[in-house]
Design a protein around this motif. Structure first.
Motif, short mmCIF file in Angstrom:
data_model
loop_
_atom_site.label_atom_id
_atom_site.label_comp_id
_atom_site.label_asym_id
_atom_site.label_seq_id
_atom_site.Cartn_x
_atom_site.Cartn_y
_atom_site.Cartn_z
N VAL A 1 -30.69 15.83 42.29
CA VAL A 1 -32.12 15.68 42.78
C VAL A 1 -32.74 15.11 42.03
O VAL A 1 -33.44 14.11 42.02
CB VAL A 1 -32.43 17.18 43.09
CG1 VAL A 1 -34.01 17.01 43.30
CG2 VAL A 1 -31.74 18.06 44.37
N LEU A 2 -32.57 15.31 40.31
CA LEU A 2 -33.23 14.44 39.67
C LEU A 2 -33.00 13.22 39.54
O LEU A 2 -33.75 12.26 39.21
CB LEU A 2 -32.98 15.35 38.05
CG LEU A 2 -33.57 16.74 38.03
CD1 LEU A 2 -32.94 17.04 36.45
CD2 LEU A 2 -35.11 16.69 37.87
N ASP A 3 -31.66 12.89 39.68
CA ASP A 3 -31.40 11.39 39.83
C ASP A 3 -32.04 10.81 40.72
O ASP A 3 -32.39 9.64 40.63
CB ASP A 3 -29.92 11.48 39.75
CG ASP A 3 -29.01 11.77 38.43
OD1 ASP A 3 -29.77 12.01 37.71
OD2 ASP A 3 -27.68 12.11 38.78
N HIS A 4 -32.15 11.16 41.94
CA HIS A 4 -32.64 10.76 43.20
C HIS A 4 -34.13 10.66 42.85
O HIS A 4 -34.69 9.36 43.33
CB HIS A 4 -32.42 11.45 44.32
CG HIS A 4 -30.82 11.51 44.83
ND1 HIS A 4 -29.90 10.71 44.53
CD2 HIS A 4 -30.17 12.12 45.82
CE1 HIS A 4 -28.91 10.81 44.78
NE2 HIS A 4 -28.92 11.55 45.89
N GLU B 1 -27.99 8.21 46.97
CA GLU B 1 -29.25 7.86 46.35
C GLU B 1 -30.04 7.11 47.30
O GLU B 1 -31.19 7.28 47.55
CB GLU B 1 -29.06 7.14 45.13
CG GLU B 1 -30.23 6.77 44.27
CD GLU B 1 -29.86 6.04 43.08
OE1 GLU B 1 -30.07 4.80 42.75
OE2 GLU B 1 -29.32 6.84 42.09
N GLN B 2 -29.37 5.81 47.91
CA GLN B 2 -30.09 4.83 48.58
C GLN B 2 -30.75 5.69 49.92
O GLN B 2 -32.03 5.37 50.22
CB GLN B 2 -29.24 3.86 49.11
CG GLN B 2 -30.10 2.64 50.01
CD GLN B 2 -29.08 1.42 50.42
OE1 GLN B 2 -28.11 1.36 49.80
NE2 GLN B 2 -29.59 0.69 51.15
N GLU B 3 -29.79 6.24 50.82
CA GLU B 3 -30.36 7.08 51.88
C GLU B 3 -31.54 8.07 51.44
O GLU B 3 -32.46 8.36 52.21
CB GLU B 3 -29.25 7.81 52.49
CG GLU B 3 -29.70 8.27 53.77
CD GLU B 3 -28.54 8.80 54.57
OE1 GLU B 3 -28.85 9.20 55.85
OE2 GLU B 3 -27.32 8.95 54.04
N PHE B 4 -31.51 8.65 50.26
CA PHE B 4 -32.42 9.69 49.81
C PHE B 4 -33.60 8.96 49.65
O PHE B 4 -34.75 9.44 50.20
CB PHE B 4 -32.15 10.24 48.56
CG PHE B 4 -33.17 11.44 48.15
CD1 PHE B 4 -32.99 12.75 48.39
CD2 PHE B 4 -33.95 10.90 47.30
CE1 PHE B 4 -34.18 13.36 47.95
CE2 PHE B 4 -35.01 11.79 46.61
CZ PHE B 4 -35.05 13.13 47.05
N CYS B 5 -33.72 7.90 48.99
CA CYS B 5 -34.94 7.07 48.63
C CYS B 5 -35.58 6.66 50.10
O CYS B 5 -36.64 6.55 50.30
CB CYS B 5 -34.57 5.71 47.98
SG CYS B 5 -34.17 6.62 46.08
N GLU B 6 -34.82 6.08 50.96
CA GLU B 6 -35.24 5.53 52.14
C GLU B 6 -35.74 6.71 53.18
O GLU B 6 -37.09 6.71 53.79
CB GLU B 6 -33.85 4.81 53.03
CG GLU B 6 -33.35 3.54 52.38
CD GLU B 6 -32.19 3.09 53.26
OE1 GLU B 6 -31.86 3.82 53.96
OE2 GLU B 6 -31.89 2.02 52.85
N ARG B 7 -35.26 7.87 53.29
CA ARG B 7 -35.92 9.12 54.01
C ARG B 7 -37.13 9.57 53.26
O ARG B 7 -37.94 9.92 53.99
CB ARG B 7 -34.72 10.15 54.25
CG ARG B 7 -33.50 9.79 54.94
CD ARG B 7 -33.90 8.94 56.35
NE ARG B 7 -32.70 9.06 57.15
CZ ARG B 7 -32.75 8.13 58.19
NH1 ARG B 7 -33.93 7.71 58.74
NH2 ARG B 7 -31.70 7.93 59.02
#
Length: 417
Positions: free
Chosen positions: A246-249, A353-359
């Protein structure tokens, strides 16, 4: 070791003239805050609302054995070196067991696999009543505490779970994920999927001006600016919760308008503080610590999005609490969350990570969509997660077992305490 010798008993026949008596056993109890305590407390309340008499057998937070309000606290020793806040029960008090035996529960329902389960099994066997067990914890996700090898750890967990559950009359699990897992362990007992219910009168969005003002004041008290969006996580700060991810994202998202609020504490806190420092996001991560269980709903109300990367959930009670409070969910993909996180409706399950940021950008960038998702989250919680349905489903399991169980003669067999 104390021993309690029972006098000759009559056949264990039903007592239609009195309410069903249920003994719940658990190694964890209030004021400890975790999913087991929340589930057992809710079950007790709902069974009593359905007309049952319910008592609880649990561990004391010290060597003293005592009882109050239908809850028996057996003296115990700290097992802090094994697991944070864990305890090991001492030989059970003769007076307490005698009182439970005299009360004569019709069903014994254990909620933990260790100290109190041993007592639950002995009490049920001696009285000749059904023993039900709820399997709350996926122990193979905790193998790092005792085994360097996940493969070896899983074999140990499978063997332990199979042996323990084969001595019960029925097993309750919160999700199909756990049911499939137990079948893979070769558990052959009847398994009932009963999602843990929630007090929806308590866990709900802020609906009054006073509640909205309280949420705003709480945000300000922990240093959240009015222009910041709160990414909320409510959990024990332990390695298996995967908060590193979570912290990384959060760091990768680069969103200066967000702050991650971690509600809870645990043995992994210092590692998380260090990781936040390494990632350069200490100004956007707030460690709140443990909060009063009676006030946890206030903390959900300060959030804009509930976030998690945990894969160790059997059901994810905090996810359901967040849902009921109107928070869209942004979580690591996990089959246990399929009934809770409906992609694009109550939130999103993501991978990487990419999907987390996009959502996250999608959730925070479209207020109308986020508000619609918040409303859908509340509606879904009311449709699927009510405490009343939880209590009724568990009571049905009890009634099925009692109708099938043949009368037994009780003996003078001593019961080791």
């Amino acid at each position: 070791m104390n021993k309690l010798r029972l006098r000759p008993q009559e056949r264990n026949v039903p007592h239609p003239e009195r309410p069903l008596r249920v003994l719940l056993t658990t190694d964890w109890w209030e004021p400890v805050v975790n999913g087991v305590v929340a589930s057992v407390s809710t079950l007790r309340r709902e069974l009593e609302a359905l007309g049952c008499e319910v008592r609880v057998l649990t561990l004391s937070d010290g060597m003293r054995t005592w009882s109050e309000g239908g809850v028996y606290h057996i003296g115990s020793l700290s097992a802090q070196l094994v697991y944070d806040h864990a305890r090991i029960g001492m030989p059970a008090n003769r007076h307490v067991l005698g009182e439970i035996m005299a009360w004569r529960p019709d069903v014994v329902h254990s909620q933990c696999e260790f100290s109190t389960h041993v007592w639950a099994r002995r009490i049920a066997r001696t009285l000749g009543v059904p023993l039900v067990h709820t399997y709350h914890t996926i122990y193979e996700d905790y193998t790092h505490y005792y085994s360097p090898s996940r493969t070896v750890g899983r074999r140990v967990v499978a063997s332990f779970s199979r042996r323990l559950l084969e001595r019960t009359d029925a097993v309750i699990v919160p999700t199909q994920k756990v049911s499939r897992l137990l079948r893979s362990y070769r558990v052959r007992r009847p398994i009932h999927v009963v999602p843990t219910g929630l007090d929806l009168q308590r866990f709900r969005p802020a609906t009054t001006a006073a509640e909205r003002e309280d949420a705003a004041a709480l945000r300000a008290a922990i240093g959240v600016r009015p222009d910041q969006r709160v990414l909320l996580s409510v959990c024990r700060l332990a390695k298996e919760k995967n908060l590193d991810e979570v912290l990384d994202h959060v760091a990768a998202s680069g969103r200066e308008d967000t702050v991650l609020v971690l509600v809870g504490d645990g043995p992994y806190r210092e590692e998380l503080v260090h990781r936040a420092r390494t990632l350069g996001i200490t100004d956007r991560v707030l460690f709140v610590g443990v909060v009063d269980p009676s006030e946890v709903q206030r903390w959900y109300r300060i959030g804009d999005v509930f976030v998690s990367a945990s894969l160790s959930e059997t059901q994810g009670l905090t996810f359901i609490e967040a849902l009921a409070c109107g928070l869209p969910l942004l979580c690591r993909r996990d089959p246990s969350l399929d009934p809770v996180v409906i992609d694009g409706v109550t939130g999103w399950q993501v991978e990487g990570e990419q999907e987390f940021c996009e959502r996250l950008d999608q959730l925070l960038g479209d207020r109308i969509s986020r508000e619609a998702m918040s409303g859908a989250a509340v509606e879904h919680a009311h449709a699927t997660c009510g405490a009343r349905e939880f209590g009724r489903a568990v009571l049905e399991v009890y009634q099925q077992l009692r109708s099938r169980r043949a009368p037994r003669i009780l003996t003078r067999q001593p019961v080791p305490a």
